[in-house]
Motif scaffolding. Structure first.
Motif, PDB file in Angstrom:
ATOM      1  N   VAL A   1       0.857  -1.187   0.000  1.00 29.09           N
ATOM      2  CA  VAL A   1       0.000   0.000   0.000  1.00 29.09           C
ATOM      3  C   VAL A   1       0.894   1.239   0.000  1.00 29.09           C
ATOM      4  N   GLN A   2       0.519   2.190  -0.843  1.00 22.65           N
ATOM      5  CA  GLN A   2       1.304   3.415  -0.934  1.00 22.65           C
ATOM      6  C   GLN A   2       0.380   4.610  -1.122  1.00 22.65           C
ATOM      7  N   LEU A   3       0.641   5.660  -0.381  1.00 21.80           N
ATOM      8  CA  LEU A   3      -0.060   6.923  -0.551  1.00 21.80           C
ATOM      9  C   LEU A   3       0.988   7.997  -0.771  1.00 21.80           C
ATOM     10  N   VAL A   4       0.817   8.774  -1.817  1.00 23.28           N
ATOM     11  CA  VAL A   4       1.794   9.798  -2.165  1.00 23.28           C
ATOM     12  C   VAL A   4       1.082  11.126  -2.348  1.00 23.28           C
ATOM     13  N   GLU A   5       1.410  12.081  -1.465  1.00 24.12           N
ATOM     14  CA  GLU A   5       0.816  13.411  -1.556  1.00 24.12           C
ATOM     15  C   GLU A   5       1.638  14.301  -2.486  1.00 24.12           C
ATOM     16  N   SER A   6       0.961  15.253  -3.073  1.00 26.73           N
ATOM     17  CA  SER A   6       1.635  16.264  -3.887  1.00 26.73           C
ATOM     18  C   SER A   6       0.797  17.531  -3.872  1.00 26.73           C
ATOM     19  N   GLY A   7       1.402  18.620  -4.310  1.00 22.79           N
ATOM     20  CA  GLY A   7       0.666  19.870  -4.445  1.00 22.79           C
ATOM     21  C   GLY A   7       0.970  20.911  -3.396  1.00 22.79           C
ATOM     22  N   GLY A   8       1.730  20.554  -2.386  1.00 29.75           N
ATOM     23  CA  GLY A   8       2.084  21.540  -1.373  1.00 29.75           C
ATOM     24  C   GLY A   8       2.935  22.647  -1.970  1.00 29.75           C
ATOM     25  N   ASP A   9       2.759  23.863  -1.430  1.00 37.95           N
ATOM     26  CA  ASP A   9       3.477  25.005  -1.995  1.00 37.95           C
ATOM     27  C   ASP A   9       3.411  26.173  -1.018  1.00 37.95           C
ATOM     28  N   VAL A  10       4.021  27.256  -1.405  1.00 38.75           N
ATOM     29  CA  VAL A  10       3.916  28.505  -0.655  1.00 38.75           C
ATOM     30  C   VAL A  10       2.850  29.358  -1.331  1.00 38.75           C
ATOM     31  N   VAL A  11       1.906  29.855  -0.558  1.00 39.62           N
ATOM     32  CA  VAL A  11       0.807  30.642  -1.114  1.00 39.62           C
ATOM     33  C   VAL A  11       0.504  31.797  -0.176  1.00 39.62           C
ATOM     34  N   GLN A  12       0.012  32.886  -0.732  1.00 36.03           N
ATOM     35  CA  GLN A  12      -0.371  34.015   0.106  1.00 36.03           C
ATOM     36  C   GLN A  12      -1.718  33.761   0.760  1.00 36.03           C
ATOM     37  N   ALA A  13      -1.917  34.380   1.892  1.00 34.38           N
ATOM     38  CA  ALA A  13      -3.214  34.281   2.570  1.00 34.38           C
ATOM     39  C   ALA A  13      -4.318  34.717   1.608  1.00 34.38           C
ATOM     40  N   GLY A  14      -5.403  33.959   1.602  1.00 34.93           N
ATOM     41  CA  GLY A  14      -6.501  34.222   0.682  1.00 34.93           C
ATOM     42  C   GLY A  14      -6.411  33.427  -0.602  1.00 34.93           C
TER      43      GLY A  14
END
Length: 124
Positions: A1-14
Motif C-alpha cells: 500500500v502506498q499513498l503519495v501526496e503532492s501539491g504543497g506550496d507557498v501561497v499568500q493568505a486568501g
C-alpha cells in the motif's frame, strides 16, 4: 500500500491550493481516505474525510466551507481543494487510508496507511 501526496506550496493568505493523494494497493470501495495536517508544535489534526463505500464526506469545523475533498475512483486519487487559505492552515498535510467503516473519521487512530506528507506554507 502506498499513498503519495503532492501539491504543497507557498501561497499568500486568501489564495488556493489543490493537494493530491495518489493511492495504490487499496480500493476506495474498502478503504476511506482522510486528510490530516500537523503544524510545528501542534498535534495532528483531521481535516477532511471521504468514504466512497458509504458516499459520505466530513470536514473539520476549521476548514468547513473553504476546503473540498473529492475522489477520482478511476485514477485512485483523492484531492483536497483548499480555498481562502489562512496563515493557520500552514502545516504538513498527510493523507491516510483506513479500512471502512471508520468510526471516527477525523481521528487518526484507525488509519493504518499514511503518506509522507506535503508542506503547505501560507504567508500573511
Amino acid at each position: 500500500v502506498q499513498l503519495v501526496e503532492s501539491g504543497g506550496d507557498v501561497v499568500q493568505a486568501g489564495g488556493s491550493l489543490r493537494l493530491s493523494c495518489a493511492v495504490s494497493g487499496v480500493s476506495f470501495g474498502t478503504h476511506d481516505i482522510g486528510w490530516f495536517r500537523q503544524a510545528p508544535g501542534k498535534e495532528r489534526e483531521g481535516v477532511a474525510w471521504i468514504s466512497e463505500a458509504d458516499n459520505l464526506i466530513h470536514y473539520a469545523d476549521s476548514v468547513k466551507g473553504r476546503f473540498r475533498i473529492s475522489s477520482d475512483v478511476v485514477k485512485n486519487i483523492v484531492h483536497l481543494q483548499m480555498n481562502t487559505l489562512k496563515p493557520e492552515d500552514a502545516a504538513v498535510y498527510y493523507c491516510a487510508a483506513a479500512e471502512a467503516p471508520v468510526k471516527n473519521p477525523l481521528g487518526s487512530r484507525e488509519y493504518k496507511f499514511w503518506g509522507q506528507g506535503t508542506q503547505v506554507t501560507v504567508s500573511s
